[in-house]
Design a protein around this motif. Sequence first.
Motif, PDB file in Angstrom:
ATOM      1  N   GLN A  39       0.836  -1.210   0.000  1.00 36.56           N
ATOM      2  CA  GLN A  39       0.000   0.000   0.000  1.00 36.56           C
ATOM      3  C   GLN A  39       0.862   1.247   0.000  1.00 36.56           C
ATOM      4  N   SER A  40       0.572   2.115  -0.943  1.00 32.18           N
ATOM      5  CA  SER A  40       1.357   3.340  -1.072  1.00 32.18           C
ATOM      6  C   SER A  40       0.591   4.504  -0.484  1.00 32.18           C
ATOM      7  N   LYS A  41       1.171   5.114   0.557  1.00 32.90           N
ATOM      8  CA  LYS A  41       0.563   6.361   1.019  1.00 32.90           C
ATOM      9  C   LYS A  41       0.912   7.448  -0.013  1.00 32.90           C
ATOM     10  N   ALA A  42       2.191   7.702  -0.192  1.00 28.31           N
ATOM     11  CA  ALA A  42       2.598   8.778  -1.111  1.00 28.31           C
ATOM     12  C   ALA A  42       2.567   8.294  -2.557  1.00 28.31           C
ATOM     13  N   LEU A  43       2.264   9.242  -3.428  1.00 27.19           N
ATOM     14  CA  LEU A  43       2.206   8.931  -4.860  1.00 27.19           C
ATOM     15  C   LEU A  43       3.125   9.842  -5.658  1.00 27.19           C
ATOM     16  N   GLY A  44       4.000  10.562  -4.975  1.00 27.47           N
ATOM     17  CA  GLY A  44       4.805  11.494  -5.756  1.00 27.47           C
ATOM     18  C   GLY A  44       6.167  11.750  -5.159  1.00 27.47           C
ATOM     19  N   LEU A  45       7.120  12.022  -6.042  1.00 26.79           N
ATOM     20  CA  LEU A  45       8.461  12.424  -5.621  1.00 26.79           C
ATOM     21  C   LEU A  45       8.712  13.845  -6.114  1.00 26.79           C
ATOM     22  N   GLN A  46       9.134  14.688  -5.211  1.00 27.25           N
ATOM     23  CA  GLN A  46       9.467  16.069  -5.591  1.00 27.25           C
ATOM     24  C   GLN A  46      10.852  16.110  -6.255  1.00 27.25           C
ATOM     25  N   GLN A 229     -18.874   4.839  -1.109  1.00 26.35           N
ATOM     26  CA  GLN A 229     -19.876   5.067  -2.155  1.00 26.35           C
ATOM     27  C   GLN A 229     -20.633   6.370  -1.886  1.00 26.35           C
ATOM     28  N   ARG A 230     -21.032   6.556  -0.624  1.00 28.43           N
ATOM     29  CA  ARG A 230     -21.790   7.779  -0.285  1.00 28.43           C
ATOM     30  C   ARG A 230     -20.930   9.024  -0.546  1.00 28.43           C
ATOM     31  N   ALA A 231     -19.667   8.962  -0.135  1.00 28.47           N
ATOM     32  CA  ALA A 231     -18.798  10.139  -0.296  1.00 28.47           C
ATOM     33  C   ALA A 231     -18.562  10.442  -1.775  1.00 28.47           C
ATOM     34  N   LEU A 232     -18.378   9.395  -2.580  1.00 25.80           N
ATOM     35  CA  LEU A 232     -18.085   9.618  -4.009  1.00 25.80           C
ATOM     36  C   LEU A 232     -19.346  10.028  -4.764  1.00 25.80           C
ATOM     37  N   THR A 233     -20.488   9.514  -4.329  1.00 27.67           N
ATOM     38  CA  THR A 233     -21.745   9.959  -4.947  1.00 27.67           C
ATOM     39  C   THR A 233     -21.937  11.453  -4.675  1.00 27.67           C
ATOM     40  N   ALA A 234     -21.623  11.868  -3.437  1.00 28.99           N
ATOM     41  CA  ALA A 234     -21.769  13.294  -3.098  1.00 28.99           C
ATOM     42  C   ALA A 234     -20.860  14.149  -3.979  1.00 28.99           C
ATOM     43  N   ALA A 235     -19.676  13.628  -4.300  1.00 29.72           N
ATOM     44  CA  ALA A 235     -18.718  14.422  -5.090  1.00 29.72           C
ATOM     45  C   ALA A 235     -18.989  14.355  -6.587  1.00 29.72           C
ATOM     46  N   HIS A 236     -19.467  13.198  -7.088  1.00 31.27           N
ATOM     47  CA  HIS A 236     -19.520  12.989  -8.545  1.00 31.27           C
ATOM     48  C   HIS A 236     -20.922  12.741  -9.101  1.00 31.27           C
ATOM     49  N   GLY A 237     -21.900  12.551  -8.238  1.00 32.42           N
ATOM     50  CA  GLY A 237     -23.254  12.279  -8.726  1.00 32.42           C
ATOM     51  C   GLY A 237     -23.561  10.802  -8.721  1.00 32.42           C
ATOM     52  N   PRO A 238     -24.823  10.457  -9.022  1.00 33.51           N
ATOM     53  CA  PRO A 238     -25.294   9.075  -8.817  1.00 33.51           C
ATOM     54  C   PRO A 238     -24.703   8.060  -9.788  1.00 33.51           C
ATOM     55  N   GLU A 239     -24.085   8.502 -10.872  1.00 27.56           N
ATOM     56  CA  GLU A 239     -23.612   7.510 -11.853  1.00 27.56           C
ATOM     57  C   GLU A 239     -22.348   6.756 -11.415  1.00 27.56           C
ATOM     58  N   ILE A 240     -21.654   7.262 -10.392  1.00 28.89           N
ATOM     59  CA  ILE A 240     -20.413   6.574  -9.967  1.00 28.89           C
ATOM     60  C   ILE A 240     -20.756   5.351  -9.110  1.00 28.89           C
ATOM     61  N   GLU A 241     -20.037   4.257  -9.341  1.00 28.66           N
ATOM     62  CA  GLU A 241     -20.287   3.038  -8.564  1.00 28.66           C
ATOM     63  C   GLU A 241     -18.957   2.408  -8.165  1.00 28.66           C
ATOM     64  N   VAL A 242     -18.769   2.251  -6.867  1.00 32.54           N
ATOM     65  CA  VAL A 242     -17.527   1.643  -6.366  1.00 32.54           C
ATOM     66  C   VAL A 242     -17.606   0.133  -6.595  1.00 32.54           C
ATOM     67  N   GLY A 243     -16.517  -0.446  -7.153  1.00 33.85           N
ATOM     68  CA  GLY A 243     -16.478  -1.891  -7.365  1.00 33.85           C
ATOM     69  C   GLY A 243     -15.925  -2.577  -6.125  1.00 33.85           C
ATOM     70  N   GLU A 244     -14.611  -2.453  -5.958  1.00 33.12           N
ATOM     71  CA  GLU A 244     -13.935  -3.165  -4.870  1.00 33.12           C
ATOM     72  C   GLU A 244     -13.013  -2.180  -4.146  1.00 33.12           C
ATOM     73  N   VAL A 245     -12.971  -2.273  -2.830  1.00 35.41           N
ATOM     74  CA  VAL A 245     -12.049  -1.421  -2.064  1.00 35.41           C
ATOM     75  C   VAL A 245     -10.799  -2.243  -1.780  1.00 35.41           C
ATOM     76  N   ARG A 246      -9.673  -1.820  -2.351  1.00 35.96           N
ATOM     77  CA  ARG A 246      -8.437  -2.607  -2.185  1.00 35.96           C
ATOM     78  C   ARG A 246      -7.678  -2.221  -0.917  1.00 35.96           C
ATOM     79  N   TRP A 247      -7.794  -0.955  -0.525  1.00 32.09           N
ATOM     80  CA  TRP A 247      -7.107  -0.482   0.684  1.00 32.09           C
ATOM     81  C   TRP A 247      -7.784   0.789   1.136  1.00 32.09           C
ATOM     82  N   ALA A 248      -7.982   0.933   2.429  1.00 30.33           N
ATOM     83  CA  ALA A 248      -8.562   2.183   2.939  1.00 30.33           C
ATOM     84  C   ALA A 248      -8.052   2.428   4.349  1.00 30.33           C
ATOM     85  N   SER A 249      -7.877   3.690   4.669  1.00 31.74           N
ATOM     86  CA  SER A 249      -7.326   4.027   5.974  1.00 31.74           C
ATOM     87  C   SER A 249      -7.772   5.439   6.351  1.00 31.74           C
TER      88      SER A 249
END
Length: 459
Positions: A39-46, A229-249
Motif C-alpha cells: 500500500q502506497s501512502k505517497a504517490l509522488g516524488l518532488q 460510495q456515499r462520499a463519491l456519490t456526493a462528489a460525482h453524482g449518482p452515476e459513480i459506482e464503487v467496485g472493490e475497495v483494495r485499501w482504505a485508511s
Amino acid sequence: MPDVLVAGAGPTGLLTAFELERAGLDVLVLERDARPTTQSKALGLQPRSVEVLADRGLLAAIEPHVQAKLPAGHFSGLPIDYTDLPTRFPYQLGVEQVHVAAAIEARLRTPVLRDAAVTTVTQDDDGVTVTAGGRTHRAEWLVAADGGHSTVRTLLGAAFPGSPARISLVVADLTLSAKPAGLAEAWTLPSSGSGYLLPLSGGRFRTIVFGEEQQRLGRDEPVTLDELQRALTAAHGPEIEVGEVRWASRFGDAARQLERYRHGRVLFAGDAAHVHLPVGGQGLNLGLQDAANLGWKLAATVRGTAPDGLLDSYHDERHPIAARVLVSTRAQAVLGVPDPDAAAVREVVTGLLAVPEARRALASELSGLGVSYPGVSGRAEVPAAPDGRAMLIGAALPGGWADRVEPRSGAEPRLVRPDGYVVWSGGPGLEDALLRWFGRPEAGLPAHAFTADTACATA
Ligand SMILES: Cc1cc2nc3c(=O)[nH]c(=O)nc-3n(C[C@H](O)[C@H](O)[C@H](O)COP(=O)(O)OP(=O)(O)OC[C@H]3O[C@@H](n4cnc5c(N)ncnc54)[C@H](O)[C@@H]3O)c2cc1C
C-alpha cells in the motif's frame, strides 16, 4: 554486532540504511511487518528527492513504475509551475511509494529483518540495546524511522509537541464498476476537494474523502464500501459506482514535530520526527532528505572522523526544514476548507501566485530545491561517490582527507558534501571547509595549513 540499527523499513529507514552501508558501515534494519507493504501512502516524488535518488543510482529501478511526470507541484490543489526550476528534473514523478521503497531495499547489503517490531530500547554510554520480534540486538546507534506512530518515540518519552488532528479524512484505493463522465484517465494534480479520483495502475483509483460522515466516525472505525460510495456519490453524482475497495485508511491533520531529533544515541528521522497533513506532497520527500542528511554524518561519527558538532548539525539543519513544512501544510489545510472565508483567502492566494516571484518562491520550497543550510552555498547535481565520500571537484585535495573526500576533475571548483550540498566553491577557505565538515586530516600525512585554532574556529 552492526554499527547501527534502524527501526522501520519505510522509505526513510531504507534510505538511511543505504547511506550508512555505502559509507561502509554494518547496518541492520528492523521492521515490524512480516512482508513489504503493498500500500502506497505517497504517490509522488518532488524534484529534490528525484535528484537524490538519481545521484545514488537508485532512480533507474523506479523509472519503470513512473506513471506521470507532472510539470507542476501544488499548494492545496493550486498548481505551481515547476518547468523553469534549475534542475535536471523540473517535474514531480508520479510513482507509488512502494516502488521507491522497493528500489532502495533491493540495494541493501544486509536484508531487512522482518517480523521484528521494536518493543524496548535502552541506551548507555557505549550503545543502544533493542528488543525486536522477541530478540535482543545491540549497536552503537539507533535510527528511529518507525513512522508517525513511532514506538521508539513513545519508549523514550520524547516530547512531540504540536496540534492534534481536527479533521478526519479517508484515503482509499478502489476500483469503479461505473465511472462518472469526464473522469481523468491520466495522472493529474490533486484538487483540494473531497472525492478527487486519480487513476493508478491495475484499474485502481486513489481517492481521499472528508465529508461530514468522516468527521462523525471514530478514527478506529473500519472504512466500508458503503461509506466510500456515499462520499463519491456526493462528489460525482449518482452515476459513480464503487467496485472493490483494495485499501482504505483514516488519517488526520495532526501537526507535530519532535523538539529534538537526537536523544543520546537515538536519532529520529522521517514521520517518526514530524507529522502533518499529507497535502502538497511533502512527507515522503522530507523523510528521504532527512536520511540523506543524517547518513553521512552518522557514518563519520561511527568511523571517528566527524568533527565536533557534526552529528548535532543533523537536528540543526533538518528541524527548521520540517518546521517550515508544518507551516506550509497548515496553511494549505486552511485553504482547502469548504467555506466562504477560506474560499476568499484562496482567491487572494491564487492572485498572488500569478506574480512570477511568488510562484517561484513557492515552487522552490515545495520542490525541495530551495532547501539550504548555514554554510552551504547550493547543491551540486553530480553522481554521488559510491562509497559515500564527499567530492572535491576541480581543485587539488590537500593531503590527509582522501579517505573522506574523492577528488574529481571539473571546470567549476566545488567541495560537495555526501548529501550533495556545496560547502566551498573556489577561492580561499578550502581547508577550513574540509575541517569544518570532514574533521581533522589523517595523522601522519603531509603537512597543510591545519592548526588547532582553525579547527576550533571552524568546527
Ligand atoms: C494518504 C497519504 C498520502 C500521502 N501522500 C504523500 C505524497 O503524495 N507525497 C509525499 O511526499 N508524502 C505523502 N504522504 C506522506 C508519506 O507517505 C510519509 O511521509 C512517508 O511514508 C514517511 O516515510 P517513513 O519511512 O518516515 O515512515 P513510514 O512510511 O510510516 O514507515 C515506517 C515503517 O516503520 C515500521 N514500523 C512501525 N513501528 C515499528 C516498530 N515498532 N518496529 C519496527 N518497525 C516499525 C512500519 O511498519 C513502516 O514500515 C502521504 C501520507 C498519507 C497518509
